[in-house]
Design a protein around this motif. Sequence first.
Motif, short mmCIF file in Angstrom:
data_model
loop_
_atom_site.label_atom_id
_atom_site.label_comp_id
_atom_site.label_asym_id
_atom_site.label_seq_id
_atom_site.Cartn_x
_atom_site.Cartn_y
_atom_site.Cartn_z
N ALA A 1 0.93 -1.12 0.07
CA ALA A 1 0.08 0.03 -0.04
C ALA A 1 0.81 1.27 0.15
N ARG B 1 1.21 3.58 -3.07
CA ARG B 1 0.28 4.39 -2.72
C ARG B 1 -1.09 4.15 -2.86
N SER C 1 -4.94 3.17 -1.78
CA SER C 1 -6.19 3.48 -0.98
C SER C 1 -6.30 2.03 -0.35
N MET D 1 -3.86 0.78 7.96
CA MET D 1 -3.80 2.04 7.12
C MET D 1 -3.99 3.34 7.85
N THR E 1 -11.16 5.17 1.44
CA THR E 1 -10.27 6.19 0.91
C THR E 1 -8.80 6.19 1.75
N ARG F 1 -5.41 6.06 3.24
CA ARG F 1 -4.14 5.49 2.71
C ARG F 1 -3.05 5.89 3.91
N GLU G 1 0.08 6.81 3.45
CA GLU G 1 1.37 7.67 2.76
C GLU G 1 1.93 8.26 3.96
#
Length: 84
Positions: free
Chosen positions: A20, A24, A26, A51, A72, A74, A76
């Motif tokens: 993930a 990148r 979701s 996440m 949605t 993420r 990141e």
Amino acid sequence: MRIERCVCKKRLFSQLKLKAAAERLSLEQLCEATGAGRECGKCLPYLCRMMRTGQVVFCEIVAEADELYDPTLRCEQIHAAKVI
């Protein structure tokens, strides 16, 4: 008790987190790409927490009520190599 994988797809949460972060993705994209969370669905709350926080090993049961599903989400902000 140590919970660290999607049992249906035999994928460690640490592997899923790396994928993930590297791509990148979701949460929805990760589930689509790997199949995790798509069969019995028991790992979805764990995937949501992974996440959100980066945690990949759980010593407690995480229920749907504990982690609301957000497709949605993420990871990141979490460094891909970091494994909790």
